[in-house]
Design a protein around this motif. Structure first.
Motif, short mmCIF file in Angstrom:
data_model
loop_
_atom_site.label_atom_id
_atom_site.label_comp_id
_atom_site.label_asym_id
_atom_site.label_seq_id
_atom_site.Cartn_x
_atom_site.Cartn_y
_atom_site.Cartn_z
N SER A 1 0.42 -2.41 1.50
CA SER A 1 0.39 -3.44 0.11
C SER A 1 -1.29 -3.33 -0.34
O SER A 1 -1.69 -3.57 -1.38
CB SER A 1 0.64 -4.78 0.55
OG SER A 1 2.29 -4.86 0.69
N TYR A 2 -2.07 -3.40 1.04
CA TYR A 2 -3.62 -3.34 0.92
C TYR A 2 -4.10 -2.06 -0.02
O TYR A 2 -4.82 -2.21 -0.81
CB TYR A 2 -4.34 -3.57 2.15
CG TYR A 2 -5.81 -3.43 2.17
CD1 TYR A 2 -6.49 -4.49 1.43
CD2 TYR A 2 -6.32 -2.47 2.80
CE1 TYR A 2 -8.10 -4.34 1.61
CE2 TYR A 2 -7.69 -2.38 2.86
CZ TYR A 2 -8.54 -3.13 2.10
OH TYR A 2 -9.74 -3.15 2.27
N LEU B 1 -2.41 -0.03 -1.75
CA LEU B 1 -1.92 -0.36 -3.13
C LEU B 1 -2.94 -1.12 -4.19
O LEU B 1 -3.19 -0.85 -5.14
CB LEU B 1 -0.53 -0.63 -3.29
CG LEU B 1 0.77 0.41 -2.86
CD1 LEU B 1 2.06 -0.70 -2.86
CD2 LEU B 1 0.67 1.31 -3.59
N SER B 2 -3.50 -2.11 -3.42
CA SER B 2 -4.61 -2.89 -3.92
C SER B 2 -5.75 -2.12 -4.25
O SER B 2 -6.62 -2.45 -5.38
CB SER B 2 -4.66 -4.22 -3.29
OG SER B 2 -5.54 -3.92 -2.23
N LEU B 3 -5.88 -1.25 -3.73
CA LEU B 3 -7.04 -0.29 -4.15
C LEU B 3 -7.09 0.74 -5.04
O LEU B 3 -8.08 1.70 -5.13
CB LEU B 3 -7.56 0.38 -2.54
CG LEU B 3 -7.96 -0.56 -1.56
CD1 LEU B 3 -8.13 0.06 -0.05
CD2 LEU B 3 -9.21 -1.56 -1.85
N GLY C 1 -11.38 4.04 -3.36
CA GLY C 1 -10.47 3.15 -2.36
C GLY C 1 -10.77 3.07 -0.79
O GLY C 1 -11.08 2.15 -0.15
N LYS D 1 -14.04 1.15 -0.24
CA LYS D 1 -14.02 -0.30 -0.37
C LYS D 1 -13.19 -0.67 1.10
O LYS D 1 -13.59 -1.37 1.69
CB LYS D 1 -12.78 -0.62 -1.29
CG LYS D 1 -13.60 -0.86 -2.64
CD LYS D 1 -12.64 -1.04 -3.96
CE LYS D 1 -13.11 -0.95 -5.10
NZ LYS D 1 -12.07 -1.19 -6.13
N GLY E 1 -8.04 -5.48 5.96
CA GLY E 1 -6.85 -5.75 4.95
C GLY E 1 -5.78 -4.95 5.48
O GLY E 1 -4.54 -5.33 5.05
#
Length: 117
Positions: free
Chosen positions: A28-29, A31-33, A82, A85, A93
């Protein structure tokens, strides 16, 4: 052009549930990147080798299973941003890895050919 990160690791069998939870949180983390897809696989047909093999590559011990992961990114620029980050935040995360990350092997790959049904 699509870009993929591929990793192979070895997870203690008794940590399978913890590994699944880690994969769900980390996925999930990631994917957020900007990743398009994250897939994790628990090995069930991983042969031992005499010269080389996946278990040898990650120094799998008795009672451990070889796992594989794939992160699909839209392109290398998105992947690089990504990862920057992720690393600048210490990967917080993602949670704690339930395996020995020192024995994980990984790399980034530019898509060459994709054949789909």
């Amino acid at each position: 052009m699509a870009y993929a990160d591929i990793s192979i690791a070895s997870v203690p069998d008794e940590r399978r549930d913890a590994y699944r939870a880690f994969c769900e949180k980390a996925g999930s983390y990631i994917l957020s990147l900007g990743a398009l897809e994250v897939a994790d696989y628990w090995g069930d047909d991983i042969p031992d080798g005499e010269v080389t093999s996946l278990p040898m590559a990650v120094k799998a011990a008795p009672g451990e299973t070889v796992v594989a992961s794939r992160i699909l990114w839209p392109d290398k620029a998105t992947r690089d941003a990504g990862w920057e980050k992720m690393m600048s935040g210490g990967g917080e995360g993602m949670g704690d890895m339930p395996f020995d990350g020192r024995r994980m092997i990984f790399g980034g790959f530019t898509e060459l050919v994709t054949v789909s049904a």
